[in-house]
Write an enzyme that holds these catalytic residues in place. Structure first.
Site, PDB file in Angstrom:
ATOM      1  N   ASP A   1     -10.215  -4.811  -4.868  1.00 29.65           N
ATOM      2  CA  ASP A   1      -9.650  -3.812  -3.954  1.00 29.65           C
ATOM      3  C   ASP A   1     -10.376  -2.479  -4.120  1.00 29.65           C
ATOM      4  O   ASP A   1     -10.447  -1.933  -5.225  1.00 29.65           O
ATOM      5  CB  ASP A   1      -8.153  -3.641  -4.255  1.00 29.65           C
ATOM      6  CG  ASP A   1      -7.424  -2.774  -3.244  1.00 29.65           C
ATOM      7  OD1 ASP A   1      -8.089  -2.072  -2.459  1.00 29.65           O
ATOM      8  OD2 ASP A   1      -6.184  -2.803  -3.248  1.00 29.65           O
TER       9      ASP A   1
ATOM     10  N   HIS B   1      -7.882  -5.633  -0.670  1.00 31.99           N
ATOM     11  CA  HIS B   1      -6.643  -4.851  -0.550  1.00 31.99           C
ATOM     12  C   HIS B   1      -5.538  -5.591   0.205  1.00 31.99           C
ATOM     13  O   HIS B   1      -4.390  -5.633  -0.239  1.00 31.99           O
ATOM     14  CB  HIS B   1      -6.945  -3.526   0.157  1.00 31.99           C
ATOM     15  CG  HIS B   1      -5.772  -2.610   0.274  1.00 31.99           C
ATOM     16  ND1 HIS B   1      -5.196  -2.001  -0.823  1.00 31.99           N
ATOM     17  CD2 HIS B   1      -5.054  -2.195   1.358  1.00 31.99           C
ATOM     18  CE1 HIS B   1      -4.181  -1.237  -0.425  1.00 31.99           C
ATOM     19  NE2 HIS B   1      -4.075  -1.351   0.890  1.00 31.99           N
TER      20      HIS B   1
ATOM     21  N   SER C   1       0.830  -1.196   0.000  1.00 33.97           N
ATOM     22  CA  SER C   1       0.000   0.000   0.000  1.00 33.97           C
ATOM     23  C   SER C   1       0.876   1.261   0.000  1.00 33.97           C
ATOM     24  O   SER C   1       1.659   1.458  -0.929  1.00 33.97           O
ATOM     25  CB  SER C   1      -0.949  -0.034   1.203  1.00 33.97           C
ATOM     26  OG  SER C   1      -1.999   0.883   1.047  1.00 33.97           O
TER      27      SER C   1
END
Length: 343
Positions: free
Chosen positions: A233, A263, A113
Site C-alpha cells: 500500500d 490499498h 481508509s
C-alpha cells in the site's frame, strides 16, 4: 443476493440531505455492520460488493454518503469540519440501532481508509457502544514519509478561511495507486459519484488535523478490532496500522498484513485476493458475534418519534443488481496475522 437492498434520504442537523442505503438478509440478522467509506468515495456503488457479501453472510449492513460525497448534497468532497461527518454517522447509525428489531443486536463499525478514522472517532465518542470494528487500511496516523513540514501547514492554515474550497492541494492519482486490478481501476474511474479532482484546501487540512489527533490518542482505542492492510500500500502506510495495533489498549486486537496487496483490499485486488480478505473479515465477525462474553448494548431511546416514508423501494434477489430509486426522509437531531498468534 438472498436479501433486500433499500435506499433512503435523511436530513442532518444542519438541514443537508444525505443518502443512506442498507443491505438486509431475509432472516433475522446475526448482527449490524455500519459502513464508513473513504475519502471521495460512496456507498451504493463503490461499497456494494461489501454490503452484498456481508448480507449474504447474515449481517444487516448500513451505509451513508457523507455530506458532499456520493449522492448526498453539499459541495463536492468539501469537509468543513471532520466532526460533522462523525456526528452525522453517529446520529444515523444510532437511529438504526434504536429500531425495535435491532436493539438486541451486536453493532460493528466497518471503516476503509478515511472511514477508518471515522470509525475510530465514533468509538471515541461513545467508547462502550460498539462491539467491535473492522478497519481496512485505516487513516489513523500520518506516515513519516509524507508528513508535511510544520511551516507548510502554518502557511496553509493562514489562508484556509479565505479560500477553503480551492482545489489547490497537489496530489498523485490515488486511483492509480490504490487499485491494482486494471479492469477494476477503470470501473472506479467510470463511477461519476466518486470525487476524482484535487483535494480542497480545508478538506486536506481537516484530514491532516484528524490524523494527527488520532495519532496522539491511539492508546485510547479499547474496543475489539481487526485491522487489515496491504503490504504494498502506497496510499496509507502499513506502518500506520502496525502503530495502531501496538498502541491500542484493547485486549482483543488482531492485525493482518497482506503481502503484495495494495490499498483497496476489498475492491481493487484480483478476485482471488478479494475472496481471501472477505473470508478473513467474516471469520472475525462471526467469532465476535457468537462469543459468549460479547458485550450487547442496552436498548437506547430512538432519536426520532416518527419517520415519514416517501416511495420507499426495496429490491428482491432478482433486482438486487439494479439500482433502486425511491427514498424516505427523516430528521436527525441534532507481522501478518496477530491475535496473539502469527501466520
Amino acid at each position: 443476493m438472498d436479501g433486500e437492498y433499500q435506499e433512503a434520504y435523511i436530513r442532518n442537523s444542519r438541514g443537508v440531505q444525505l443518502f443512506t442505503c442498507r443491505w438486509l438478509p431475509f432472516s433475522s440478522p446475526k448482527a449490524l455492520v455500519f459502513l464508513c467509506h473513504g475519502y471521495g468515495m460512496e456507498c451504493s456503488g463503490f461499497m456494494k460488493e461489501c454490503g452484498v457479501r456481508l448480507a449474504n453472510a447474515g449481517y444487516a449492513v448500513f451505509g451513508i454518503d457523507y455530506e458532499g460525497h456520493g449522492r448526498s448534497r453539499g459541495a463536492r468532497c468539501y469537509i468543513k469540519k471532520f466532526e460533522n461527518i462523525v456526528n452525522d454517522c453517529n446520529d444515523f447509525f444510532k437511529s438504526i440501532c434504536a429500531e425495535e428489531e435491532y436493539r438486541d443486536k451486536c453493532r460493528f463499525l466497518y471503516g476503509e481508509s478515511m472511514g477508518g478514522a471515522v470509525a475510530l472517532l465514533l468509538h471515541k465518542k461513545d467508547p462502550k457502544f460498539w462491539n467491535g470494528a473492522v478497519l481496512v487500511a485505516p487513516m489513523c496516523k500520518i506516515s513519516e514519509k509524507v508528513k508535511p513540514h510544520p511551516l507548510v501547514v502554518n502557511v496553509l492554515t493562514r489562508v484556509e478561511e479565505i479560500i477553503p474550497k480551492w482545489k489547490i492541494v497537489p496530489t498523485k492519482d490515488v486511483i492509480d495507486s490504490a487499485f491494482k486490478d486494471p479492469v477494476k481501476r477503470e470501473v472506479i474511474r467510470s463511477n461519476k459519484l466518486i470525487y476524482q479532482d484535487k483535494p480542497r484546501l480545508k478538506t486536506a487540512l481537516e484530514m491532516l488535523r484528524t490524523s494527527m489527533s488520532l495519532e496522539d490518542s491511539l492508546h485510547e482505542v479499547k474496543l475489539p478490532f481487526f485491522v487489515l492492510h496491504g503490504e504494498a500500500d502506497t496510499v496509507t502506510d502499513p506502518e500506520v496500522s502496525k502503530c495502531l495495533y501496538e498502541k491500542a489498549s484493547s485486549p482483543d486486537k488482531t492485525i493482518k498484513l497482506y503481502p503484495g496487496m495494495w490499498h483497496a483490499l476489498t475492491s481493487g485486488e484480483p478476485d482471488g485476493n478479494v475472496e481471501i480478505v472477505f473470508a478473513d473479515i467474516t471469520v472475525w465477525l462471526e467469532k465476535h458475534t457468537t462469543d459468549s462474553n460479547v458485550m450487547v448494548v442496552q436498548p437506547i431511546q430512538a432519536f426520532n418519534d416518527g419517520i415519514v416514508k416517501l416511495n420507499t423501494t426495496a429490491s428482491s434477489p432478482e433486482t438486487m443488481n439494479k439500482r433502486q430509486k425511491g427514498s424516505y426522509f427523516c430528521g436527525l437531531k441534532g507481522r501478518r496475522l496477530q491475535h496473539h498468534s502469527a501466520m
